[in-house]
Design a protein around this motif. Structure first.
Motif, mmCIF file in Angstrom:
data_model
loop_
_atom_site.group_PDB
_atom_site.id
_atom_site.type_symbol
_atom_site.label_atom_id
_atom_site.label_comp_id
_atom_site.label_asym_id
_atom_site.label_seq_id
_atom_site.Cartn_x
_atom_site.Cartn_y
_atom_site.Cartn_z
ATOM 1 N N HIS A 85 0.766 -1.188 0.142
ATOM 2 C CA HIS A 85 0.365 -0.136 -0.550
ATOM 3 C C HIS A 85 1.203 1.219 0.053
ATOM 4 C CE1 HIS A 85 -3.638 2.743 0.804
ATOM 5 N NE2 HIS A 85 -2.742 2.491 1.562
ATOM 6 N N LEU A 86 0.250 2.778 -1.086
ATOM 7 C CA LEU A 86 1.449 3.152 -0.720
ATOM 8 C C LEU A 86 0.487 4.990 -0.462
ATOM 9 C CD1 LEU A 86 3.443 5.379 -0.739
ATOM 10 C CD2 LEU A 86 3.407 4.167 -3.067
ATOM 11 N N PHE B 137 4.604 3.838 3.206
ATOM 12 C CA PHE B 137 5.006 2.751 2.039
ATOM 13 C C PHE B 137 4.551 1.691 3.102
ATOM 14 C CE2 PHE B 137 7.069 5.680 -0.368
ATOM 15 C CZ PHE B 137 7.675 5.755 -1.984
ATOM 16 N N VAL B 138 3.554 1.031 2.605
ATOM 17 C CA VAL B 138 3.571 -0.575 3.793
ATOM 18 C C VAL B 138 3.936 -1.548 3.468
ATOM 19 C CG1 VAL B 138 1.322 -1.599 4.398
ATOM 20 C CG2 VAL B 138 1.097 1.111 4.128
ATOM 21 N N PHE B 139 4.473 -2.282 4.157
ATOM 22 C CA PHE B 139 4.793 -4.160 4.075
ATOM 23 C C PHE B 139 4.824 -4.284 5.124
ATOM 24 C CE2 PHE B 139 8.771 -1.674 6.141
ATOM 25 C CZ PHE B 139 9.301 -2.686 6.031
ATOM 26 N N TYR B 140 4.016 -6.092 5.154
ATOM 27 C CA TYR B 140 4.377 -6.648 5.586
ATOM 28 C C TYR B 140 5.051 -7.583 6.375
ATOM 29 C CZ TYR B 140 -0.577 -4.528 5.188
ATOM 30 O OH TYR B 140 -1.658 -3.558 5.645
ATOM 31 N N THR B 141 4.971 -7.852 7.484
ATOM 32 C CA THR B 141 6.237 -9.104 7.684
ATOM 33 C C THR B 141 5.492 -9.938 8.924
ATOM 34 O OG1 THR B 141 8.479 -9.601 8.236
ATOM 35 C CG2 THR B 141 7.602 -7.482 9.221
ATOM 36 N N GLY C 138 13.964 6.745 5.329
ATOM 37 C CA GLY C 138 12.317 7.489 6.219
ATOM 38 C C GLY C 138 12.511 6.389 7.121
ATOM 39 N N GLN C 139 11.303 6.545 8.457
ATOM 40 C CA GLN C 139 11.203 5.837 9.211
ATOM 41 C C GLN C 139 10.216 4.728 9.642
ATOM 42 O OE1 GLN C 139 12.247 7.171 13.106
ATOM 43 N NE2 GLN C 139 13.355 9.453 12.379
ATOM 44 N N VAL C 140 10.314 4.011 10.384
ATOM 45 C CA VAL C 140 8.970 2.850 9.916
ATOM 46 C C VAL C 140 7.900 3.310 11.856
ATOM 47 C CG1 VAL C 140 10.234 0.970 9.239
ATOM 48 C CG2 VAL C 140 9.787 1.225 11.148
ATOM 49 N N LYS D 104 7.173 6.457 6.946
ATOM 50 C CA LYS D 104 6.817 7.792 5.941
ATOM 51 C C LYS D 104 8.439 8.085 5.854
ATOM 52 C CE LYS D 104 4.939 9.494 10.394
ATOM 53 N NZ LYS D 104 3.206 9.872 9.880
ATOM 54 N N PHE D 105 8.062 8.633 4.793
ATOM 55 C CA PHE D 105 9.316 9.046 4.090
ATOM 56 C C PHE D 105 9.409 9.855 4.269
ATOM 57 C CE2 PHE D 105 5.286 9.203 2.048
ATOM 58 C CZ PHE D 105 5.538 10.028 0.510
ATOM 59 N N ASP D 106 10.959 10.569 4.512
ATOM 60 C CA ASP D 106 11.916 11.559 4.604
ATOM 61 C C ASP D 106 12.235 12.472 3.135
ATOM 62 O OD1 ASP D 106 11.150 12.232 7.071
ATOM 63 O OD2 ASP D 106 12.549 10.916 7.837
ATOM 64 N N SER D 107 12.498 11.178 2.110
ATOM 65 C CA SER D 107 14.091 11.664 1.209
ATOM 66 C C SER D 107 12.864 10.394 0.933
ATOM 67 C CB SER D 107 15.030 11.662 1.091
ATOM 68 O OG SER D 107 15.430 10.769 1.076
ATOM 69 N N VAL D 108 12.886 11.051 -1.268
ATOM 70 C CA VAL D 108 12.547 10.188 -2.219
ATOM 71 C C VAL D 108 13.870 10.220 -3.348
ATOM 72 C CG1 VAL D 108 10.556 9.047 -4.130
ATOM 73 C CG2 VAL D 108 10.164 10.071 -1.385
ATOM 74 N N GLU D 109 14.605 9.680 -4.038
ATOM 75 C CA GLU D 109 15.148 9.887 -4.926
ATOM 76 C C GLU D 109 14.907 9.565 -6.303
ATOM 77 O OE1 GLU D 109 20.134 9.132 -6.482
ATOM 78 O OE2 GLU D 109 19.964 9.849 -4.578
#
Length: 211
Positions: free
Chosen positions: A66-67, A72-76, A109-111, A177-182
Motif C-alpha cells: 500500500h502507498l 509505504f506499507v509492507f507486512y512481515t 525514512g522511519q517506520v 514514513k518517508f523523508d526523502s525520495v530519489e
C-alpha cells in the motif's frame, strides 16, 4: 566471464527538472503505473535495508502492499530479523530496482507499526494458503530441513480446513514514513539523471544530483 567488461548504454530516455511535480508521490505513482503497464516481473518488489545493533546493514526484498501520503506499507513476521532490527532502529531505506525501464527509486525514512485493524484487514484479504503460510514460518529462525516447513504447513492446513484462518499474534506490518525520495533515470554515456526530494517544514526541496 570478465565482469569488468560487462556494460551497456542506457538510452530509454532522460528526466528533466520540468518533468517533476512539486511532491514525490505523484511521480512515484506514475512510475509504478508504468512499471505495471510494462508487465515487469514483481513491479512492487522493493529492497528493504535495515541495520542491526552492531551497525551491520542487511537487505532483503519484500513487496509493497500500500502507498499513500502517510507512507509505504509492507507486512512481515514481527519476530523476523528485519522486524527486530527495526524495533531497535526505526530508520530504513527502500529501493525499487526497475532495471528494464532503466530506473530506480530510493526512499529513506522511519517506520511505524501498523494498527491491528490495518493488519487484520490486509491479512483477511490474502489467499488462504498464504494465511496458513504465515502461521508456519518462524521467519529468520534456523530449521533442520525444508520438510519441517512442509509438514507444518499440511498440519495447519488441516487444522484450519473448515474455518477462517485467524491472524497470528506474531504477524504485522510497517509503514515507512518517508523523508526523502530519489529518482534515478539511466542516461547515455553514464550521464544519468538523478533528482532528490527532501522533506522540509514548508514542503519538498528538489535537487539534481551528479550521476
Amino acid at each position: 566471464m570478465e565482469l569488468a567488461n560487462y556494460r551497456r548504454e542506457y538510452l530509454q530516455g532522460g528526466l528533466r527538472r520540468d518533468d517533476l511535480p512539486t511532491e514525490p508521490l505523484a511521480l512515484f505513482e506514475k512510475w509504478m503505473q508504468q512499471a505495471v503497464t510494462a508487465d515487469l516481473m514483481d513491479p512492487t518488489a522493493m529492497v528493504v535495508g535495515t541495520v542491526d545493533a552492531q551497525g551491520q546493514p542487511y537487505q532483503r526484498i519484500v513487496l509493497l502492499k500500500h502507498l499513500d501520503a502517510h507512507g509505504f506499507v509492507f507486512y512481515t513476521n514481527m519476530g523476523s530479523r528485519k522486524a527486530s532490527q527495526l524495533a531497535n532502529n526505526p530508520k530504513v531505506s527502500l529501493l525499487f530496482p526497475w532495471h528494464v525501464l532503466e530506473r530506480q527509486v530510493h526512499v529513506t525514512g522511519q517506520v511505524e507499526r501498523l494498527s491491528n485493524l490495518e493488519v487484520v484487514k490486509y491479512f483477511s484479504s490474502r489467499p488462504k494458503d498464504s494465511q496458513i503460510g504465515a502461521w508456519v514460518s518462524h521467519q529468520s529462525m534456523p530449521i533442520s530441513a525444508r520438510g519441517v516447513l512442509e509438514a507444518k504447513f499440511l498440519e495447519m492446513k488441516q487444522k484450519f480446513a473448515k474455518g477462517e484462518v485467524p491472524l497470528p499474534s506474531f504477524w504485522g506490518g510497517f509503514r515507512v514514513k518517508f523523508d526523502s525520495v530519489e529518482f534515478w533515470q539511466g542516461g547515455a554515456n553514464r550521464l544519468h539523471d538523478r533528482f532528490l526530494y527532501q522533506r522540509q517544514a514548508t514542503g519538498w526541496l528538489i535537487e539534481r544530483l551528479a550521476p
